[in-house]
Scaffold this active site. Sequence first.
Site, PDB file in Angstrom:
ATOM      1  N   LYS A   9      14.996   7.498  10.668  1.00 33.82           N
ATOM      2  CA  LYS A   9      15.035   8.094   9.332  1.00 33.82           C
ATOM      3  C   LYS A   9      16.315   8.900   9.110  1.00 33.82           C
ATOM      4  O   LYS A   9      16.836   8.965   8.001  1.00 33.82           O
ATOM      5  CB  LYS A   9      13.796   8.966   9.111  1.00 33.82           C
ATOM      6  CG  LYS A   9      12.484   8.167   9.085  1.00 33.82           C
ATOM      7  CD  LYS A   9      12.489   7.120   7.992  1.00 33.82           C
ATOM      8  CE  LYS A   9      11.147   6.458   7.786  1.00 33.82           C
ATOM      9  NZ  LYS A   9      11.191   5.431   6.721  1.00 33.82           N
ATOM     10  N   ASP A  34       9.399 -10.475   6.363  1.00 34.58           N
ATOM     11  CA  ASP A  34       9.444  -9.392   7.332  1.00 34.58           C
ATOM     12  C   ASP A  34      10.876  -8.856   7.355  1.00 34.58           C
ATOM     13  O   ASP A  34      11.821  -9.637   7.558  1.00 34.58           O
ATOM     14  CB  ASP A  34       9.040  -9.966   8.703  1.00 34.58           C
ATOM     15  CG  ASP A  34       8.812  -8.890   9.728  1.00 34.58           C
ATOM     16  OD1 ASP A  34       9.624  -7.943   9.785  1.00 34.58           O
ATOM     17  OD2 ASP A  34       7.836  -8.999  10.483  1.00 34.58           O
ATOM     18  N   VAL A  35      11.045  -7.554   7.143  1.00 36.96           N
ATOM     19  CA  VAL A  35      12.409  -7.015   7.062  1.00 36.96           C
ATOM     20  C   VAL A  35      13.132  -7.016   8.406  1.00 36.96           C
ATOM     21  O   VAL A  35      14.320  -6.715   8.467  1.00 36.96           O
ATOM     22  CB  VAL A  35      12.444  -5.594   6.437  1.00 36.96           C
ATOM     23  CG1 VAL A  35      11.920  -5.604   5.005  1.00 36.96           C
ATOM     24  CG2 VAL A  35      11.706  -4.576   7.295  1.00 36.96           C
ATOM     25  N   ARG A  51       0.845  -1.203   0.000  1.00 38.58           N
ATOM     26  CA  ARG A  51       0.000   0.000   0.000  1.00 38.58           C
ATOM     27  C   ARG A  51       0.881   1.254   0.000  1.00 38.58           C
ATOM     28  O   ARG A  51       2.110   1.154   0.042  1.00 38.58           O
ATOM     29  CB  ARG A  51      -0.931   0.006   1.224  1.00 38.58           C
ATOM     30  CG  ARG A  51      -0.219  -0.125   2.525  1.00 38.58           C
ATOM     31  CD  ARG A  51      -1.158  -0.047   3.725  1.00 38.58           C
ATOM     32  NE  ARG A  51      -0.354  -0.011   4.938  1.00 38.58           N
ATOM     33  CZ  ARG A  51       0.054  -1.089   5.589  1.00 38.58           C
ATOM     34  NH1 ARG A  51      -0.302  -2.279   5.186  1.00 38.58           N
ATOM     35  NH2 ARG A  51       0.816  -0.978   6.671  1.00 38.58           N
ATOM     36  N   GLY A  52       0.205   2.391  -0.077  1.00 40.46           N
ATOM     37  CA  GLY A  52       0.882   3.684   0.108  1.00 40.46           C
ATOM     38  C   GLY A  52       2.000   3.958  -0.901  1.00 40.46           C
ATOM     39  O   GLY A  52       1.884   3.677  -2.095  1.00 40.46           O
ATOM     40  N   ILE A  53       3.075   4.525  -0.381  1.00 44.97           N
ATOM     41  CA  ILE A  53       4.186   4.979  -1.222  1.00 44.97           C
ATOM     42  C   ILE A  53       4.855   3.805  -1.941  1.00 44.97           C
ATOM     43  O   ILE A  53       5.153   3.877  -3.132  1.00 44.97           O
ATOM     44  CB  ILE A  53       5.203   5.763  -0.351  1.00 44.97           C
ATOM     45  CG1 ILE A  53       4.552   7.052   0.178  1.00 44.97           C
ATOM     46  CG2 ILE A  53       6.470   6.055  -1.126  1.00 44.97           C
ATOM     47  CD1 ILE A  53       5.388   7.806   1.213  1.00 44.97           C
ATOM     48  N   ARG A  84       4.965  -8.081   4.498  1.00 48.79           N
ATOM     49  CA  ARG A  84       4.260  -9.086   5.310  1.00 48.79           C
ATOM     50  C   ARG A  84       2.941  -9.443   4.640  1.00 48.79           C
ATOM     51  O   ARG A  84       2.538 -10.588   4.630  1.00 48.79           O
ATOM     52  CB  ARG A  84       4.044  -8.548   6.726  1.00 48.79           C
ATOM     53  CG  ARG A  84       5.371  -8.441   7.492  1.00 48.79           C
ATOM     54  CD  ARG A  84       5.207  -7.672   8.762  1.00 48.79           C
ATOM     55  NE  ARG A  84       4.562  -6.385   8.512  1.00 48.79           N
ATOM     56  CZ  ARG A  84       4.188  -5.532   9.424  1.00 48.79           C
ATOM     57  NH1 ARG A  84       4.389  -5.822  10.687  1.00 48.79           N
ATOM     58  NH2 ARG A  84       3.628  -4.384   9.105  1.00 48.79           N
ATOM     59  N   ILE A 126       2.627  12.796   2.847  1.00 53.39           N
ATOM     60  CA  ILE A 126       2.056  12.105   1.688  1.00 53.39           C
ATOM     61  C   ILE A 126       0.777  11.410   2.152  1.00 53.39           C
ATOM     62  O   ILE A 126       0.777  10.773   3.218  1.00 53.39           O
ATOM     63  CB  ILE A 126       3.045  11.042   1.129  1.00 53.39           C
ATOM     64  CG1 ILE A 126       4.486  11.574   1.065  1.00 53.39           C
ATOM     65  CG2 ILE A 126       2.563  10.527  -0.227  1.00 53.39           C
ATOM     66  CD1 ILE A 126       4.743  12.716   0.121  1.00 53.39           C
ATOM     67  N   TYR A 143      11.123   7.434  15.444  1.00 49.62           N
ATOM     68  CA  TYR A 143      10.957   7.493  13.980  1.00 49.62           C
ATOM     69  C   TYR A 143      11.996   8.417  13.348  1.00 49.62           C
ATOM     70  O   TYR A 143      12.643   8.062  12.359  1.00 49.62           O
ATOM     71  CB  TYR A 143       9.535   7.976  13.686  1.00 49.62           C
ATOM     72  CG  TYR A 143       9.156   8.010  12.226  1.00 49.62           C
ATOM     73  CD1 TYR A 143       8.859   6.837  11.532  1.00 49.62           C
ATOM     74  CD2 TYR A 143       9.059   9.222  11.540  1.00 49.62           C
ATOM     75  CE1 TYR A 143       8.483   6.874  10.193  1.00 49.62           C
ATOM     76  CE2 TYR A 143       8.677   9.264  10.199  1.00 49.62           C
ATOM     77  CZ  TYR A 143       8.391   8.094   9.536  1.00 49.62           C
ATOM     78  OH  TYR A 143       8.022   8.128   8.213  1.00 49.62           O
TER      79      TYR A 143
HETATM   80  P1  NDP Z   1       2.110   2.462   4.908  1.00 52.64           P
HETATM   81  O1  NDP Z   1       1.895   2.169   6.341  1.00 52.64           O
HETATM   82  O2  NDP Z   1       0.960   2.813   4.038  1.00 52.64           O
HETATM   83  O3  NDP Z   1       2.892   1.232   4.222  1.00 52.64           O
HETATM   84  C1  NDP Z   1       4.030   0.676   4.848  1.00 52.64           C
HETATM   85  C2  NDP Z   1       4.473  -0.535   4.068  1.00 52.64           C
HETATM   86  O4  NDP Z   1       5.559  -1.131   4.781  1.00 52.64           O
HETATM   87  C3  NDP Z   1       3.399  -1.568   3.936  1.00 52.64           C
HETATM   88  O5  NDP Z   1       3.453  -2.133   2.637  1.00 52.64           O
HETATM   89  C4  NDP Z   1       3.780  -2.613   4.968  1.00 52.64           C
HETATM   90  O6  NDP Z   1       3.333  -3.860   4.515  1.00 52.64           O
HETATM   91  C5  NDP Z   1       5.302  -2.512   4.949  1.00 52.64           C
HETATM   92  N1  NDP Z   1       5.917  -3.006   6.176  1.00 52.64           N
HETATM   93  C6  NDP Z   1       5.748  -2.527   7.439  1.00 52.64           C
HETATM   94  N2  NDP Z   1       6.471  -3.244   8.307  1.00 52.64           N
HETATM   95  C7  NDP Z   1       7.109  -4.204   7.581  1.00 52.64           C
HETATM   96  C8  NDP Z   1       8.012  -5.248   7.900  1.00 52.64           C
HETATM   97  N3  NDP Z   1       8.411  -5.473   9.164  1.00 52.64           N
HETATM   98  N4  NDP Z   1       8.490  -6.035   6.909  1.00 52.64           N
HETATM   99  C9  NDP Z   1       8.105  -5.842   5.621  1.00 52.64           C
HETATM  100  N5  NDP Z   1       7.251  -4.860   5.246  1.00 52.64           N
HETATM  101  C10 NDP Z   1       6.761  -4.057   6.221  1.00 52.64           C
HETATM  102  O7  NDP Z   1       3.214   3.599   4.869  1.00 52.64           O
HETATM  103  P2  NDP Z   1       3.539   4.739   3.794  1.00 52.64           P
HETATM  104  O8  NDP Z   1       3.308   4.248   2.418  1.00 52.64           O
HETATM  105  O9  NDP Z   1       2.933   5.986   4.244  1.00 52.64           O
HETATM  106  O10 NDP Z   1       5.119   4.872   4.038  1.00 52.64           O
HETATM  107  C11 NDP Z   1       6.089   4.204   3.260  1.00 52.64           C
HETATM  108  C12 NDP Z   1       7.468   4.707   3.666  1.00 52.64           C
HETATM  109  O11 NDP Z   1       7.512   6.115   3.481  1.00 52.64           O
HETATM  110  C13 NDP Z   1       7.776   4.450   5.136  1.00 52.64           C
HETATM  111  O12 NDP Z   1       9.140   4.145   5.269  1.00 52.64           O
HETATM  112  C14 NDP Z   1       7.468   5.786   5.778  1.00 52.64           C
HETATM  113  O13 NDP Z   1       8.185   5.962   6.958  1.00 52.64           O
HETATM  114  C15 NDP Z   1       7.882   6.741   4.695  1.00 52.64           C
HETATM  115  N6  NDP Z   1       7.268   8.057   4.773  1.00 52.64           N
HETATM  116  C16 NDP Z   1       5.898   8.214   4.680  1.00 52.64           C
HETATM  117  C17 NDP Z   1       5.370   9.484   4.735  1.00 52.64           C
HETATM  118  C18 NDP Z   1       3.920   9.745   4.588  1.00 52.64           C
HETATM  119  O14 NDP Z   1       3.536  10.914   4.674  1.00 52.64           O
HETATM  120  N7  NDP Z   1       3.075   8.770   4.358  1.00 52.64           N
HETATM  121  C19 NDP Z   1       6.218  10.666   4.904  1.00 52.64           C
HETATM  122  C20 NDP Z   1       7.604  10.374   4.981  1.00 52.64           C
HETATM  123  C21 NDP Z   1       8.085   9.121   4.917  1.00 52.64           C
HETATM  124  P3  NDP Z   1       2.779  -5.010   5.434  1.00 52.64           P
HETATM  125  O15 NDP Z   1       2.099  -4.348   6.610  1.00 52.64           O
HETATM  126  O16 NDP Z   1       1.916  -5.779   4.522  1.00 52.64           O
HETATM  127  O17 NDP Z   1       4.024  -5.751   5.792  1.00 52.64           O
END
Ligand code: NDP
Length: 239
Positions: free
Chosen positions: A149, A53-54, A17-19, A39, A178, A145
């Site tokens: 970062k 899982d990373v 999802r997301g970015i 995950r 974002i 956090y």
């Molecule tokens: P989301 O929470 O929407 O998505 C996070 C993603 O990371 C998911 O696909 C999740 O997948 C995956 N994830 C989380 N934990 C693990 C893990 N232990 N192992 C593998 N995958 C994992 O976040 P965003 O899209 O908003 O953010 C993406 C990145 O951008 C992040 O690093 C965030 O810190 C950064 N960011 C986001 C901002 C924003 O405004 N949204 C601003 C600045 C930075 P699943 O749960 O299926 O494993």
Amino acid sequence: MPHDHTPRTVLVTGATRGIGRAIAERFVALGDRVATLSRGTEVPDGVLAVPGDVTSTEAVDAGFTAIENELGPVEVLVANAGITRDGLLMRMSDADFDDVIDVNLAGAFRCARRASKGMIRLRRGRIVLISSVVGLYGGAGQVNYSASKAGLVGMARSITRELGGRGITANVVAPGFIQTAMTDALATDQQEKYLGAIPAGRFAQPDEVAGVVEFLAGPDAGYISGAVIPVDGGLGMGH
Ligand code: NDP
């Protein structure tokens, strides 16, 4: 696909999802072979989903091996998986600090370490670490956090010094606000506060980050390494 584009194997962590999802979709549209380590398994069409899982070295190493067997050596790594566990310093638990560092910082390290082996053999590679404006700007309630970062900046610069001579670049993309599930979780008053501080006067869509990652992974960015590229509407003023 652009007519002169040679498809690459691209790994985007956290593309459910997301970015991360927007970044994976970008590379699929370019014609690259795209995989994700997440995950969850809900991934965009055309993306190879490898559950992992990373926070686990074994899972990362096994995931890379599965991706390499299926798609060939990873030439572009986008370390995007990230979490938040916000709370004020005084009340932040060890677990909330450690969990965030383990996913956001050590997770990127585990992926970059494993990716570097194939990239060194290929004599080329692009590593993009997804940080945050908060890494250098700070954020109340985000000691864990922002530390995770900010750590990515030192990581990218050290990788650049180690591997820059082998055709490998490592850069940081620092998104601001974002619109994703992560930011939807913020309270409305917090969202309004951020909005007031962003010169662009708006939040961004995930695809606006994906475009910058595409550039850093592309042919015009071969001489950019160790850089921090903000995608934050001016919030961090370029840091
Ligand atoms: P989301 O929470 O929407 O998505 C996070 C993603 O990371 C998911 O696909 C999740 O997948 C995956 N994830 C989380 N934990 C693990 C893990 N232990 N192992 C593998 N995958 C994992 O976040 P965003 O899209 O908003 O953010 C993406 C990145 O951008 C992040 O690093 C965030 O810190 C950064 N960011 C986001 C901002 C924003 O405004 N949204 C601003 C600045 C930075 P699943 O749960 O299926 O494993």
